[in-house]
Design a protein around this motif. Structure first.
Motif, PDB file in Angstrom:
ATOM      1  N   THR A 190      -4.507   4.221   5.357  1.00  0.00           N
ATOM      2  CA  THR A 190      -4.395   4.564   4.203  1.00  0.00           C
ATOM      3  C   THR A 190      -4.719   6.475   3.995  1.00  0.00           C
ATOM      4  OG1 THR A 190      -5.684   3.468   2.859  1.00  0.00           O
ATOM      5  CG2 THR A 190      -3.874   2.409   2.832  1.00  0.00           C
ATOM      6  N   TRP A 216      -5.642  -0.852   6.100  1.00  0.00           N
ATOM      7  CA  TRP A 216      -6.395  -0.338   4.940  1.00  0.00           C
ATOM      8  C   TRP A 216      -6.809   1.196   5.785  1.00  0.00           C
ATOM      9  CZ3 TRP A 216      -6.746  -0.115   0.093  1.00  0.00           C
ATOM     10  CH2 TRP A 216      -7.709   0.421  -0.702  1.00  0.00           C
ATOM     11  N   LEU A 224       0.491  -0.949  -0.237  1.00  0.00           N
ATOM     12  CA  LEU A 224      -0.487   0.006  -0.161  1.00  0.00           C
ATOM     13  C   LEU A 224       1.091   1.039  -0.296  1.00  0.00           C
ATOM     14  CD1 LEU A 224      -2.916  -1.030   2.212  1.00  0.00           C
ATOM     15  CD2 LEU A 224      -2.757  -1.130  -0.016  1.00  0.00           C
TER      16      LEU A 224
END
Lengths: 254, 322
Positions: A172, A169, A105
């Motif tokens: 991010t 996640w 990521l």
């Protein structure tokens, strides 16, 4: 020294250097403990490149800040609140899936960020970005390949990478939320308006996740302000360990 | 005369004439076994040897020293890889060798069962431990088994960088504050005797040495190598302004070499037997990394198999060109 008072362009260099150092440091924790010898070597390579990149940013920042500041002074003598890295990169390694999810990521973001910085009118900064782009392309390829291998490997690896992506996640959103340091960098043309990177980033992520037979995590995002020096609790421990020797022996040269 | 005896005699002539043995050549079973034991032990030493130094990567006191140490430990992983590959040419798989390490059947250099307690230990390991290793490895560059000798040539080049890295750390400390000097002396005190033990038991107590020398695997005895190491290292310690912890160490004019005190072989055999300060921690760290990596290795194999199957089914369904 009060690091907040240095010029915002210098603070931007510190922000970029801190991302590279903290992530490189995390990766270096794998050395000797990788899942297979070849990957142990690869993880050390990622760490070497990132710490090397941090040095370039810090050396440039030190030169501009002046007053005898050095790369090591910047790395070892700033406290937790002075570090301006994204909270994402300081997240503990977890298992190999967590490490690769974090890497994947961030790498996609890092590529887009460096492509923009390469266009900077600041020639020294642009030169660092140009050189870093090559290594970052390799890193992004490496982490993408592992996400695909894990996603399309065994049931266990699929569920591990899926869980890891879900865990990482929520960190991010900070990548695309401009902090003061980003706003000024964008105004001066040093770096991108990070908001514009979100869509191309999502596109890179989606493409790899599709190959990996994984779906985009649908998790609420955390409110994070690492770029303003407000970190997760893990950074303090990372720095305490990293900075212990120079602080225990302040008169020593190494 | 039985044909195998002929073969062994011919083999001995062949290696005595300084010819290299290659994987597909005939070789005595004992030669093969000795090499697998020695090369895998060497590979394991590289891999286990990563741990005491990796212990300080996250605490290296400057960014430059962090990069150098990390690169050094990474090299050791690379050496492990070349050596496992060299041993695999003798018909033993890496998995088997690693299983033997984890079960305690295979040994590794006992020096890595001592703890690294200060930054100066990074200097002492590079200087003394890698220094002792080089002493042994330069000789092995001429070993009769081709894949081993070629791996050693590559490894020796990198090892000399490692030794310089270690000596550089010692130099910085020796020129530094009193605390740094004390740190350096303390590291030398702790690593000196274990480094001398790295060459193995003395010649009269080293049962395999004569055979290894006849087979041209080894060229010098344990005691000869140890003596060379002492003679080389004493002036280096002097240059650093550090004292070697041996009251019996002195120059012997008649022999043109140093006399040194006797090694505590009880300590050596205790550590070899598994009772050193860190034996269980080192093996446990390796077992843990291997066990926790199992699912990653399985995923990589499963993915590779799926990809291969996809490629072959794509090839099968591809319409034939007219």
């Amino acid at each position: 020294m009060k690091w907040d008072t240095c010029d915002p362009s210098e603070q931007y260099l510190l922000h970029l250097g801190d991302d590279a150092l903290v992530l490189g440091h995390r990766l270096s924790e794998w050395c000797g403990h990788g899942p297979i010898l070849e990957e142990d070597i690869a993880l050390s390579n990622l760490a070497l490149d990132l710490v090397g990149l941090a040095r370039q940013y810090y050396q440039l920042a030190a030169k501009r800040i002046g007053g005898g500041t050095t790369e090591d002074r910047l790395a070892y003598w700033r406290g937790e609140r002075d570090f301006k890295n994204h909270v994402l990169v300081e997240q503990p390694n977890g298992d190999f899936a967590d490490t690769m999810a974090r890497q994947f990521l961030f790498d996609a973001f890092h590529l887009l960020q460096l492509e923009a910085i390469e266009q900077s009118p600041d020639a020294d900064l642009a030169a660092i970005a140009r050189k870093a782009l090559k290594e970052t392309t390799y890193r992004a390829q490496h982490s993408s390949e592992w996400v695909v291998r894990m996603g399309d490997g065994t049931d266990e690896s699929h569920s591990r990478i899926n869980a890891a992506l879900k865990r990482i996640w929520p960190f991010t959103d900070e990548l695309f939320q401009p902090a003061e340091v980003d706003r000024i960098a964008a105004e001066r043309g040093l770096g991108p308006d990070v908001r514009t990177l979100r869509e191309p980033w999502l596109e890179l992520i989606r493409e790899v996740l599709a190959k990996a037979q994984l779906s985009l995590p649908d998790m609420p995002q955390k409110l994070l302000r690492g770029k303003s020096g407000v970190h997760s609790e893990s950074l303090g421990f990372l720095l305490a360990e990293m900075q212990s020797l120079p602080r225990a022996y302040p008169d020593a040269q190494w | 005369m039985a044909p195998t005896i002929d073969m062994e005699a011919r083999f001995l002539d062949y290696v005595t004439a300084e010819n290299k043995v290659e994987p597909k050549d005939w070789m005595p079973e004992g030669y093969r076994k000795t090499l697998v034991r020695q090369i895998s032990q060497h590979a394991h030493s590289e891999i286990v040897g990563m741990l005491p130094e990796a212990n300080w990567i996250t605490r290296a006191p400057s960014l430059r020293s962090k990069l150098i140490l990390l690169a050094k430990v990474q090299d050791e992983a690379g050496h492990g890889l070349y050596l496992y590959s060299a041993a695999e040419t003798l018909g033993t798989s890496r998995d088997e060798m690693i299983a033997d390490l984890h079960s305690g059947k295979a040994k590794y250099s006992s020096i890595f069962n001592y703890p690294t307690l200060s930054w100066a230990d990074m200097g002492a390991i590079g200087w003394l431990v890698d220094g002792a290793a080089i002493q042994n490895q330069v000789m092995l560059c001429r070993a009769s088994y081709g894949p081993y000798s070629r791996a050693m040539v590559r490894i020796c080049k990198e090892e000399s960088f490692h030794q310089r890295q270690g000596y550089e750390i010692m130099l910085h400390l020796a020129k530094g504050t009193q605390e740094q000097k004390d740190m350096a002396q303390d590291a030398l005190n702790r690593w000196w005797w274990p480094s001398l033990m790295m060459f193995g038991p003395s010649d009269d107590n080293s049962p395999n040495s004569a055979q290894s020398m006849a087979w041209r695997i080894k060229r010098k005895s344990n005691d000869e190598l140890r003596q060379e190491f002492v003679d080389k290292t004493v002036p280096q310690a002097k240059f650093l302004g550090l004292s070697i912890p041996d009251a019996d160490l002195r120059w012997n004019e008649a022999l043109g070499q140093h006399d040194f005190g006797s090694i505590d072989w009880n300590e050596f055999f205790a550590v070899v037997a598994g009772n050193g300060p860190c034996n269980s921690e080192r093996i446990e760290a390796r077992r843990k990394a291997h066990a926790e990596g199992a699912w990653v290795r399985e995923a990589a194999s499963a993915y590779a198999a799926k990809q291969a199957a996809r490629r072959s089914s794509a090839a099968a369904t591809k319409p034939q060109a007219a």
